[in-house]
Structure formats: structure tokens, C-alpha cells
Design an enzyme around this catalytic site. Structure first.
Site, short mmCIF file in Angstrom:
data_model
loop_
_atom_site.label_atom_id
_atom_site.label_comp_id
_atom_site.label_asym_id
_atom_site.label_seq_id
_atom_site.Cartn_x
_atom_site.Cartn_y
_atom_site.Cartn_z
N ALA A 38 1.03 -1.45 0.04
CA ALA A 38 -0.28 -0.03 -0.13
C ALA A 38 1.37 0.84 -0.19
O ALA A 38 0.77 2.32 -0.59
CB ALA A 38 -1.02 -0.40 1.42
N ASN A 41 2.29 1.74 -3.20
CA ASN A 41 1.86 2.26 -4.15
C ASN A 41 1.69 3.77 -3.78
O ASN A 41 1.72 4.64 -5.34
CB ASN A 41 0.59 1.61 -3.90
CG ASN A 41 0.14 0.61 -4.54
OD1 ASN A 41 1.39 -0.29 -5.16
ND2 ASN A 41 -0.47 -0.96 -3.17
N ASN A 170 -5.94 1.79 6.23
CA ASN A 170 -5.90 0.60 5.42
C ASN A 170 -5.84 -0.66 6.18
O ASN A 170 -4.79 -1.31 6.31
CB ASN A 170 -4.16 0.71 4.69
CG ASN A 170 -4.33 0.54 3.24
OD1 ASN A 170 -5.53 -0.81 2.43
ND2 ASN A 170 -3.81 0.93 1.97
N LYS A 230 -13.58 7.73 1.95
CA LYS A 230 -13.76 7.06 0.57
C LYS A 230 -15.61 6.30 0.72
O LYS A 230 -15.81 5.85 1.68
CB LYS A 230 -13.00 6.23 0.44
CG LYS A 230 -11.83 6.73 -0.60
CD LYS A 230 -10.61 6.08 -0.37
CE LYS A 230 -9.62 5.96 2.07
NZ LYS A 230 -8.29 5.27 1.72
N LEU A 231 -16.41 7.02 -0.67
CA LEU A 231 -18.13 6.22 -0.25
C LEU A 231 -18.01 5.31 -1.66
O LEU A 231 -18.88 5.03 -1.58
CB LEU A 231 -18.48 7.68 -0.46
CG LEU A 231 -18.32 8.75 0.88
CD1 LEU A 231 -19.62 9.77 0.64
CD2 LEU A 231 -19.21 7.94 2.05
N GLY A 232 -16.65 4.81 -2.57
CA GLY A 232 -16.66 4.05 -3.61
C GLY A 232 -17.04 4.72 -5.01
O GLY A 232 -16.94 6.02 -4.95
N ASP A 264 -5.07 3.37 -2.96
CA ASP A 264 -3.89 4.04 -2.79
C ASP A 264 -3.46 5.04 -3.85
O ASP A 264 -3.22 5.97 -3.75
CB ASP A 264 -3.04 2.91 -3.02
CG ASP A 264 -3.08 1.74 -2.30
OD1 ASP A 264 -3.00 2.49 -0.80
OD2 ASP A 264 -2.54 0.87 -2.17
N ASP A 300 -2.12 -3.56 -9.39
CA ASP A 300 -1.52 -2.73 -8.18
C ASP A 300 -2.25 -0.94 -8.09
O ASP A 300 -2.25 0.02 -7.54
CB ASP A 300 -1.15 -2.75 -6.28
CG ASP A 300 -1.78 -3.54 -5.53
OD1 ASP A 300 -2.91 -4.59 -6.70
OD2 ASP A 300 -1.47 -4.45 -5.21
#
Length: 329
Positions: A38, A41, A170, A230-232, A264, A300
Site C-alpha cells: 500500500a 503504491n 488501510n 472514500k465512499l466507493g 492508494d 495495484d
């Protein structure tokens, strides 16, 4: 003299083997070797955007370790503080291929890895404190007690030096003795940061809050300057200590190829924009943009853009953001 860097991050870089065809990992017979981690990235993404990035880690004296160091060199990431450990191996992972947009299965082989031996002995003050910004994730503190100690030491030293810090939880629950210990440790690390970047479910697990605003307030009340959640597909919610707040819609993607690395990519967008002095809304919009790019390819970090590619996309972007004062990091 140590190199003058924009960003420092640390953690475990791993070789990753991605199945060539969809289906259960047990049935996979062919794999493609890639790189994973992570924090790595994020380092790759920021380096591609032209930032001078340094990476602190440990790898084994083996072919996987050579592969990690060759990748760092190719991506122009400074590896002055990547130690080659003659005793312990470089970790690796297996990842299934999921072409339907679902999360792929990932199996880790990292116990007793060289990176798990990371400790305060890997801290080089002249190297770290020469950077403008530190990015941390919740993965590296989970791999061992000594690595966790290094995470807190990095954060406290950078904070004392007046440098900025971002933190992406994460979450890796299987690496922690309990959910309670995971939450207490990572929240303690989060409140040493300027910006916290959780996913919605991560924020709910860590804070007990349900709504994005509740999660944001949990961290803002403890001294964090800004939170982006983050809400997708819905985008991301942000709130800052000086009162800025909003939801930035997500970027539509025709076909999701590989969901791993989306967070990431989001971190790359937010951090890069804030380092450039852009507003919170602009930073989150860039995070959404790069996160959307990351999920359209296998791997990734393969979808993370160069500066030229990002500039092209941002010029073509018709989204309009209301002006607001910049909140730099």
C-alpha cells in the site's frame, strides 16, 4: 548529503503473483509477477507525478528483494534507506483475478519477512526530516511491534519538525490481535497526522460513527486538520478544521477490472494536490480521479498516471468546483 525529498513513506514491499485467468486461486496455474504494498503504491504514484519520493523498508537478499529494488529504481524512488537483510526473506502474495468488478482474493506470505524486522534502528533523521511530508498507512504498523514503534517515531519526529503527515488506515484485521487493539493503535497514529483518509467502513470500525460527518468529527476534535472519506462509486466526503465540507462525486468507470489499489490511488491524488496548495475539494476530486484510473487495469499501481496524463485528464474534466481557500500540507 541525503537527497532533498518531497515525500517519505515506509512499509513492506512485496512480490505479487496475479492469476492469469479468473477463478479460485487453488485452480490457477499461471501467474504474472507484479509489485505490491500500500505504501509503495503511493510512493509510485507520487513519483510518477514528479515528486521526489523516498522509501524506507527492508527486503531480503533474494530475487524478490532484487525485484523490489529494481522497481524502485525504475520508478525513480529513492532507496537510500532500503536495507537488504541477509537473514530474512522478502514477502510475497498471491492474488486471484476477478473480471466482474468484485474484490479479488489475496493470500499473503509475509510472516518472518525482512520488512517485519523494521524498527527504530531504520530511522535516519537526516534522511527523513529533509522531506516535506510523511505518508503512513495502517499496514506497516500491523506487521510487527518493532515496525509499529517505527511508525510512531516517524510521525512524532516529523510532527515536531513542523512537517505534514497523511494517514490511510488501510485496515488489515487479520494482522492484529484484536479489533480493539487495531482501533486504539491506529487512532493514536491517526491523530498525529494532518489528514486522515479512511474508507467509510474503515472509519466506522475505527470510530464507532456511522455517517461520514460523524467519522470526520471524531478526528477533527482530536486535532486533525482534515478528513477525506472514500465512499466507493459515490465519491468521497471531506471535512476540514476550518469549516470546509462537502461530497465530491465519483468518476464513472465503464468497467472495473481490479479494485485493489483504488484507495492508494485516492491517497496519491489527495496528497499531491494538497502539496501543490490546492483546496480540499480539488484534492478530493483528484483523489477520485486517480482512484478511478487504478481500478481499470490489473495490478495495484499500473493504473497510476504520469504527470502529463493527469494534466490531460484534468484539463478535459468538466467538473466545476466552487473556489475555497487552499489547505496545504
Amino acid at each position: 548529503m541525503p537527497p532533498q525529498l518531497d515525500v517519505i513513506t515506509y512499509g513492506e514491499a512485496m512480490a505479487m503473483f496475479v492469476a492469469a485467468a479468473p477463478g479460485p486461486l487453488a485452480q490457477a496455474t499461471q501467474f504474472t509477477k507484479r509489485i505490491a504494498g500500500a505504501d509503495l503504491n503511493v510512493a509510485v504514484g507520487l513519483a510518477r507525478l514528479g515528486f521526489r519520493v523516498g522509501y524506507v523498508s527492508r527486503v531480503g537478499r533474494d530475487s524478490f528483494g532484487d525485484y523490489v529494488r529494481e522497481t524502485l529504481a525504475r520508478e525513480q524512488i529513492d532507496a537510500s534507506c532500503v536495507t537488504v537483510d541477509p537473514q530474512y526473506p522478502t514477502g510475497f502474495q498471491l492474488k486471484s483475478r476477478a473480471d466482474d468488478g468484485s474484490d479479488p482474493r489475496v493470500e499473503y506470505f509475509r510472516k518472518g519477512s525482512a520488512a517485519s524486522r523494521l524498527s527504530r534502528a531504520d530511522y535516519v533523521a537526516e534522511y527523513v526530516l529533509g522531506a516535506r511530508h510523511l505518508h503512513l498507512t495502517g499496514v506497516a504498523p500491523a506487521i510487527s511491534a518493532s515496525s509499529c514503534e517505527l511508525a510512531f517515531h516517524l510521525a512524532r519526529e516529523m510532527r515536531a519538525a513542523g512537517k505534514s503527515i497523511s494517514f490511510d488506515p488501510n485496515l488489515r484485521p487479520t494482522l492484529w490481535p484484536s479489533a480493539a487493539e487495531m482501533a486504539s493503535t491506529l487512532n493514536a497514529l491517526a491523530v498525529l497526522s494532518d489528514w486522515v483518509l479512511p474508507g467509510l467502513s474503515e472509519g466506522q470500525q475505527l470510530t464507532g460513527g456511522e455517517a461520514p460527518a460523524d467519522i470526520a468529527r471524531f478526528y477533527l476534535e482530536r486535532g486533525v486538520r482534515g478528513v477525506a472519506i472514500k465512499l466507493g462509486a459515490a465519491g468521497a466526503y471531506y471535512q476540514t478544521a476550518d469549516g470546509a465540507e462537502g461530497v465530491v462525486p465519483g468518476v464513472h468507470v465503464e468497467r472495473v477490472v481490479d479494485t485493489v489499489g483504488a484507495g492508494d490511488g485516492f491517497a496519491v491524488g489527495v496528497i499531491s494536490a494538497l502539496l501543490e496548495g490546492q483546496s480540499a475539494a480539488q484534492a478530493v476530486a483528484r483523489g477520485n480521479r486517480i482512484g478511478a484510473l487504478a481500478i481499470q487495469v490489473i495490478g495495484d499501481s499500473e493504473g497510476l498516471p504520469t504527470r502529463a496524463a493527469l494534466d490531460h485528464l484534468e484539463r478535459a474534466d468538466n467538473a466545476v468546483h466552487q473556489p475555497e481557500s487552499a489547505i496545504g500540507v
